[in-house]
Design an enzyme around this catalytic site. Sequence first.
Site, PDB file in Angstrom:
ATOM      1  CD1 TRP A 101      -2.282  -2.133   1.761  1.00 35.98           C
ATOM      2  CD2 TRP A 101      -3.030  -1.100  -0.071  1.00 35.98           C
ATOM      3  NE1 TRP A 101      -3.339  -2.864   1.270  1.00 35.98           N
ATOM      4  CE2 TRP A 101      -3.818  -2.251   0.147  1.00 35.98           C
ATOM      5  CE3 TRP A 101      -3.311  -0.296  -1.171  1.00 35.98           C
ATOM      6  CZ2 TRP A 101      -4.870  -2.613  -0.703  1.00 35.98           C
ATOM      7  CZ3 TRP A 101      -4.361  -0.650  -2.022  1.00 35.98           C
ATOM      8  CH2 TRP A 101      -5.124  -1.801  -1.779  1.00 35.98           C
ATOM      9  CG  ASP A 171      -2.987   3.847   4.309  1.00 37.88           C
ATOM     10  OD1 ASP A 171      -4.025   3.664   4.985  1.00 37.88           O
ATOM     11  OD2 ASP A 171      -2.773   3.271   3.212  1.00 37.88           O
ATOM     12  CE  LYS A 195      -8.736  -3.104   3.632  1.00 37.37           C
ATOM     13  NZ  LYS A 195      -7.828  -2.076   3.257  1.00 37.37           N
TER      14      LYS A 195
HETATM   15  C1  LIG Z   1      -7.246  -1.620   1.894  1.00 34.43           C
HETATM   16  C2  LIG Z   1      -6.169  -0.624   2.023  1.00 34.43           C
HETATM   17  C3  LIG Z   1      -6.038   0.438   1.133  1.00 34.43           C
HETATM   18  C4  LIG Z   1      -6.957   0.629  -0.053  1.00 34.43           C
HETATM   19  O1  LIG Z   1      -8.225   1.006   0.373  1.00 34.43           O
HETATM   20  P1  LIG Z   1      -9.388   1.354  -0.656  1.00 34.43           P
HETATM   21  O2  LIG Z   1     -10.490   1.772   0.265  1.00 34.43           O
HETATM   22  O3  LIG Z   1      -9.697   0.115  -1.427  1.00 34.43           O
HETATM   23  O4  LIG Z   1      -8.924   2.452  -1.520  1.00 34.43           O
HETATM   24  C5  LIG Z   1      -5.009   1.341   1.334  1.00 34.43           C
HETATM   25  N1  LIG Z   1      -4.162   1.208   2.366  1.00 34.43           N
HETATM   26  C6  LIG Z   1      -4.261   0.195   3.234  1.00 34.43           C
HETATM   27  C7  LIG Z   1      -3.277   0.094   4.372  1.00 34.43           C
HETATM   28  C8  LIG Z   1      -5.264  -0.748   3.098  1.00 34.43           C
HETATM   29  O5  LIG Z   1      -5.370  -1.763   3.983  1.00 34.43           O
END
Ligand SMILES: *Cc1c(COP(=O)(O)O)cnc(C)c1O
Length: 360
Positions: A101, A171, A195
């Site tokens: 990511w 993030d 998540k």
């Molecule tokens: C799932 C995830 C993303 C992507 O998320 P989207 O909502 O599909 O854009 C980005 N960063 C991390 C750490 C993730 O777990």
Amino acid sequence: MAVHNFNAGPAVLPRAVLEQAQAELLDYKGRGMSILEMSHRSKEYEAVNNSAEARFKALLGLDSDYRVLFMQGGASAQFALIALNFLPPGAVADYVLTGSWGEKALEEAKRIGETHVAATTAEGGFTAVPALTDLRLSDHPVYVHITSNETIQGVQWASLPDLGTVPLIADMSSDILSRPFDATKFALIYAGAQKNIGPAGVTAVIMRQSFLERAQADEPAIFNYKTYAKNNSLYNTPPVYAVYLLDLVLGWIEGLGGLPAIAQRNTRKAALIYGAIDGSGGFYRGHAEVGSRSQMNVTFRLPSEALEKQFVSEAQAQGLVGLAGHRSVGGIRASIYNALEEESVATLVAFSAEFARKNG
Ligand SMILES: *Cc1c(COP(=O)(O)O)cnc(C)c1O
């Protein structure tokens, strides 16, 4: 049949939250209609929106120096928006890469401005986070971006870095509100809700007010963080149901005792499953180095890909779902987010012991 849900995202939600949503679906607080069907300018929805921001700030111990915004487009939109807003021509933004990511976030920023990789653990196959002493920042980065928990590799910062006055962006899509941490060390934190804190469709963005001031003014309004802040996340129609569910999840975390309580629960779950991996005599091999193991996404391998396939399908037959690793890395991944009950982890551990006994 109720299943044990190890999906990586969208992922398990607290049962109590789903039951409340079900009970309120047809008639929200005596209005004779669901919250899905009313104006986002209604006082009912405004209360939901304000509650979600207030609860988020209370859980993180933040005051009026910070805003919590609710946006769309997932964490992926944030990859681009952060650079669009905070990486002007002539400036450099630093990225620390600890998995897939972070790489994606960097790719998006590269389309927009100048970037620098302050550290990467790609060479070892993303099995760890770098030591703080291994960060090589550029001279004056406009921000430094990290991924607190790499969902695909199962690599997490055990303690988050403190970069002093350098704006730090994280993030936290897959570990937000899973443990206490000092959020005041961050200029900006973002997380897709699906998540750990809600359904897909809403992204929480926690931002220091003084950092927000630096957002570029000439972006289209819909891509500008200032638009969201000024309009209380109600500039255009927000994903009302996703924010409503997010607010219920935040209430559920409050009810458990906030972040210290949820962290204790998460630590117990992670210890149980890593204990099983370490105690398997080498049958199961964890992907991440011990000091960088994720408390949210437990990634491991079996002696062969054939056994991994068999593990996933036999587990599924017993109601343990969502255990296949991400298609880009293979192996097994057990996502054990906030809402997953300890009983589900115990069931997986018992299954794993039996599987190793039969196939080891
Ligand atoms: C799932 C995830 C993303 C992507 O998320 P989207 O909502 O599909 O854009 C980005 N960063 C991390 C750490 C993730 O777990």
